[in-house]
Enzyme design. Structure first.
Site, PDB file in Angstrom:
ATOM      1  N   LYS A  24       0.841  -1.206   0.000  1.00  0.00           N
ATOM      2  CA  LYS A  24       0.000   0.000   0.000  1.00  0.00           C
ATOM      3  C   LYS A  24       0.874   1.255   0.000  1.00  0.00           C
ATOM      4  O   LYS A  24       0.678   2.168  -0.815  1.00  0.00           O
ATOM      5  CB  LYS A  24      -0.891   0.005   1.256  1.00  0.00           C
ATOM      6  N   ASN A  25       1.836   1.280   0.925  1.00  0.00           N
ATOM      7  CA  ASN A  25       2.615   2.516   1.097  1.00  0.00           C
ATOM      8  C   ASN A  25       3.559   2.786  -0.059  1.00  0.00           C
ATOM      9  O   ASN A  25       4.130   3.877  -0.158  1.00  0.00           O
ATOM     10  CB  ASN A  25       3.376   2.478   2.424  1.00  0.00           C
ATOM     11  N   CYS A 118      -4.981  13.640  13.294  1.00  0.00           N
ATOM     12  CA  CYS A 118      -4.985  12.211  13.013  1.00  0.00           C
ATOM     13  C   CYS A 118      -4.910  11.497  14.338  1.00  0.00           C
ATOM     14  O   CYS A 118      -4.261  11.963  15.252  1.00  0.00           O
ATOM     15  CB  CYS A 118      -3.770  11.909  12.145  1.00  0.00           C
ATOM     16  N   ARG A 123       1.235  14.133  13.582  1.00  0.00           N
ATOM     17  CA  ARG A 123       1.582  13.885  12.169  1.00  0.00           C
ATOM     18  C   ARG A 123       1.684  15.189  11.376  1.00  0.00           C
ATOM     19  O   ARG A 123       0.937  15.442  10.446  1.00  0.00           O
ATOM     20  CB  ARG A 123       0.580  12.926  11.515  1.00  0.00           C
ATOM     21  N   ASP A 309       4.090   0.034  12.195  1.00  0.00           N
ATOM     22  CA  ASP A 309       2.882  -0.557  11.610  1.00  0.00           C
ATOM     23  C   ASP A 309       2.687  -2.027  12.015  1.00  0.00           C
ATOM     24  O   ASP A 309       1.669  -2.624  11.657  1.00  0.00           O
ATOM     25  CB  ASP A 309       2.916  -0.435  10.075  1.00  0.00           C
ATOM     26  N   ARG A 401      -8.955  -0.251   4.235  1.00  0.00           N
ATOM     27  CA  ARG A 401      -8.031   0.760   3.702  1.00  0.00           C
ATOM     28  C   ARG A 401      -6.736   0.113   3.227  1.00  0.00           C
ATOM     29  O   ARG A 401      -6.114   0.600   2.280  1.00  0.00           O
ATOM     30  CB  ARG A 401      -7.670   1.785   4.789  1.00  0.00           C
TER      31      ARG A 401
HETATM   32  C1  UD1 Z   1       4.422   6.440   6.519  1.00  0.00           C
HETATM   33  C2  UD1 Z   1       3.449   5.310   6.320  1.00  0.00           C
HETATM   34  C3  UD1 Z   1       2.914   4.797   7.662  1.00  0.00           C
HETATM   35  C4  UD1 Z   1       4.069   4.444   8.582  1.00  0.00           C
HETATM   36  C5  UD1 Z   1       5.044   5.600   8.683  1.00  0.00           C
HETATM   37  C6  UD1 Z   1       6.273   5.275   9.506  1.00  0.00           C
HETATM   38  C7  UD1 Z   1       2.431   5.875   4.200  1.00  0.00           C
HETATM   39  C8  UD1 Z   1       1.182   6.255   3.476  1.00  0.00           C
HETATM   40  N1  UD1 Z   1       2.336   5.776   5.523  1.00  0.00           N
HETATM   41  O1  UD1 Z   1       3.688   7.520   7.104  1.00  0.00           O
HETATM   42  O2  UD1 Z   1       2.115   3.640   7.413  1.00  0.00           O
HETATM   43  O3  UD1 Z   1       3.560   4.143   9.871  1.00  0.00           O
HETATM   44  O4  UD1 Z   1       5.483   6.004   7.379  1.00  0.00           O
HETATM   45  O5  UD1 Z   1       6.921   4.187   8.988  1.00  0.00           O
HETATM   46  O6  UD1 Z   1       3.460   5.620   3.604  1.00  0.00           O
HETATM   47  N2  UD1 Z   1       6.718  13.967  11.227  1.00  0.00           N
HETATM   48  C9  UD1 Z   1       6.836  15.295  11.567  1.00  0.00           C
HETATM   49  N3  UD1 Z   1       6.928  16.206  10.559  1.00  0.00           N
HETATM   50  C10 UD1 Z   1       6.897  15.848   9.252  1.00  0.00           C
HETATM   51  C11 UD1 Z   1       6.757  14.499   8.916  1.00  0.00           C
HETATM   52  C12 UD1 Z   1       6.678  13.567   9.919  1.00  0.00           C
HETATM   53  O7  UD1 Z   1       6.886  15.649  12.736  1.00  0.00           O
HETATM   54  O8  UD1 Z   1       6.971  16.728   8.374  1.00  0.00           O
HETATM   55  C13 UD1 Z   1       6.614  12.954  12.285  1.00  0.00           C
HETATM   56  C14 UD1 Z   1       5.259  12.266  12.288  1.00  0.00           C
HETATM   57  O9  UD1 Z   1       4.321  13.005  13.039  1.00  0.00           O
HETATM   58  C15 UD1 Z   1       5.581  10.939  12.908  1.00  0.00           C
HETATM   59  C16 UD1 Z   1       7.020  10.662  12.415  1.00  0.00           C
HETATM   60  O10 UD1 Z   1       7.541  11.918  12.018  1.00  0.00           O
HETATM   61  O11 UD1 Z   1       5.608  11.059  14.315  1.00  0.00           O
HETATM   62  C17 UD1 Z   1       7.100   9.677  11.270  1.00  0.00           C
HETATM   63  O12 UD1 Z   1       6.323  10.125  10.188  1.00  0.00           O
HETATM   64  P1  UD1 Z   1       6.611   9.717   8.680  1.00  0.00           P
HETATM   65  O13 UD1 Z   1       7.824   8.829   8.603  1.00  0.00           O
HETATM   66  O14 UD1 Z   1       6.605  10.947   7.861  1.00  0.00           O
HETATM   67  O15 UD1 Z   1       5.329   8.836   8.344  1.00  0.00           O
HETATM   68  P2  UD1 Z   1       4.322   8.991   7.134  1.00  0.00           P
HETATM   69  O16 UD1 Z   1       5.067   9.237   5.879  1.00  0.00           O
HETATM   70  O17 UD1 Z   1       3.240   9.922   7.529  1.00  0.00           O
END
Ligand code: UD1
Length: 427
Positions: A24-25, A118, A123, A309, A401
């Site tokens: 999915k991701n 969320c 996030r 996850d 999802r």
């Molecule tokens: C992706 C995956 C999700 C997985 C996660 C971590 C998808 C659609 N989703 O989510 O299933 O659990 O990676 O492996 O691919 N953060 C910030 N600022 C930012 C970006 C992130 O503070 O600009 C924080 C987030 O709040 C979170 C952490 O960093 O606490 C990790 O987030 P991130 O690695 O970006 O996850 P996603 O890409 O949202």
């Protein structure tokens, strides 16, 4: 009021082989990347799940056509003439934000609705913005929309991410491939899905090196060089890990096919530490357990650390293990909602900030429970298979999802599980 639910009944064992769907991701980002190549991109091994359907709507809202046939998808982006990801779609699926990088790459501008709150933490998207700003992108907020412009065009930059964010690495990468000059992303996320995205971008004409490591180098090419391609999505390591947790829970042997074991090294290590026998091959992983589950400490970390996850699925295993386990969640705040639901089934979990102390119990009891998110939902169904009596899992749209035919695949492994529509007024 009626609602579709999953009913899981105590099941002696899960045995056999399950074919893992495409990740999915990964597929979500590959679809977004297609925006950068004008014409017909063909993606294979695309999972049939609702998040993919929403990303299809995001791309169609830009003017593209998306045709699906089974696990194949053809995206024609030659008619893309809009650069806005609307709120109705972004609010349904946060990953719609992945359109930001490719839109900026294709149009030099983008209007993307800000994702709202969320359940699994704040996030934020600050790191996505910091990365793109280094490439010459300016941002303003306009009534809930993020307005991105590139007053002096896109140029290469040197980016150091504060945390190896998956989304920020991907968005920055998708804009940098068409920026003038060279970009480096340090402390980049190393998830296999990042490597998959880079491989597709390279198949489209981009020059990305080092994806899958913490240092990525991108030599920008003109947008006109980017062309459509045909690409196959990598297997879903989280789906694979979920079924492996099911095998470990009930004994197996259970084999997942269509996944590289390298992607799940830390989860396999923990399964072994919990008393499971795990065999791996080129394209499969088999789990089997002949003795009681043993407690183990787990901390979630960016890849190659233990994936957040899979945290709920392993909390379930810890709940039925001999001894006490400490599970530490380092990636997301508030990702312990599963604990409250599994506690309704008799699990003993104490949360202290981002640590969970899980005291193993001998048996769980079936109960009505609610999916709080996608992974928690999948883990609750597995919990129902191990529990006495009947477990009714509600809010299964979360499961849809990200898990293709979850119930069908479990039934083939011997699970006593079904989807039914119930009158939920009295529950
Ligand atoms: C992706 C995956 C999700 C997985 C996660 C971590 C998808 C659609 N989703 O989510 O299933 O659990 O990676 O492996 O691919 N953060 C910030 N600022 C930012 C970006 C992130 O503070 O600009 C924080 C987030 O709040 C979170 C952490 O960093 O606490 C990790 O987030 P991130 O690695 O970006 O996850 P996603 O890409 O949202």
């Amino acid at each position: 009021m009626s609602e579709e639910v999953i009913i899981a009944r105590e099941t002696p064992n899960l045995v056999g082989t399950v074919q893992v769907s495409g990740a999915k991701n990964s597929a979500l980002k590959l679809m977004a990347a297609a925006i950068l190549g004008q014409g017909e991109t063909t993606l294979h091994n695309v999972p049939v799940i609702s998040d993919i359907a929403i990303m299809g709507e995001v791309i169609e809202a830009l003017g593209a056509t998306v045709c699906r046939e089974g696990h194949d998808m053809v995206i024609d982006t030659s008619t893309v003439d809009k650069y806005e990801a609307p709120y109705e779609l972004v609010s349904k699926m946060r990953a719609s934000i992945s359109s930001l990088g490719p839109l900026v790459g294709r149009f030099g501008k983008a209007h993307v609705a800000m994702p709202g709150g969320c359940k699994i933490g704040a996030r934020k998207i600050d790191m996505h913005l910091v990365g793109l700003e280094q490439l010459g992108v300016s941002f303003e907020m306009d009534h809930g929309y993020l307005v991105a412009t590139t007053p002096e065009g896109l140029h290469g930059g040197s980016i150091m991410l504060e945390f190896p964010s998956v989304g920020a690495t991907e968005n920055t990468m998708m804009a940098a491939v068409v920026a003038e000059g060279t970009t480096t992303i340090d402390n980049a996320a190393c998830e296999p899905e990042i490597e998959d995205l880079a491989n597709m971008l390279n198949a489209m004409g981009a020059k990305v090196r080092g994806a899958g490591t913490s240092s990525i180098e991108i030599e920008g090419v003109p947008l006109a060089v980017m062309h459509p391609c045909e690409y196959t999505t990598v297997g879903d390591r989280i789906e694979a890990g979920t079924y492996l947790a099911g095998g470990a829970l009930l004994g197996g042997p259970l084999t997942v096919e269509g996944i590289k074991s390298d992607y799940l090294r830390m989860a396999i290590l923990k399964l072994r530490a919990m008393g499971c026998d795990v065999q791996t091959g080129e394209d499969f992983i088999t789990v089997q357990r002949g003795k009681p589950l043993q407690a183990v400490d787990i901390q979630t970390l960016p890849h190659p650390g233990f994936p957040t996850d899979l945290q709920a699925q392993f909390m379930l295993l810890a709940s039925l293990a001999e001894g006490n386990s400490v599970i530490t969640e380092n990636v997301f705040e508030n990702r312990f909602m599963f604990a409250a639901e599994i506690a309704r089934m008799g699990a003993d979990v104490t949360i202290d900030d981002h640590h969970a102390l899980v005291r193993g119990t001998e048996k769980l009891q079936g109960a009505p429970v609610v999916s709080t998110d996608l992974r928690a939902g999948a883990a609750l169904v597995l919990a129902g298979l191990a529990a006495e009596g009947e477990t009714i899992v509600r809010k299964i749209d979360h499961i849809d999802r990200g898990y293709e035919d979850y119930v069908g695949k479990l039934v083939k492994l011997g699970a006593r599980v079904e989807r039914v529509t119930l009158d939920v007024e009295d529950m």
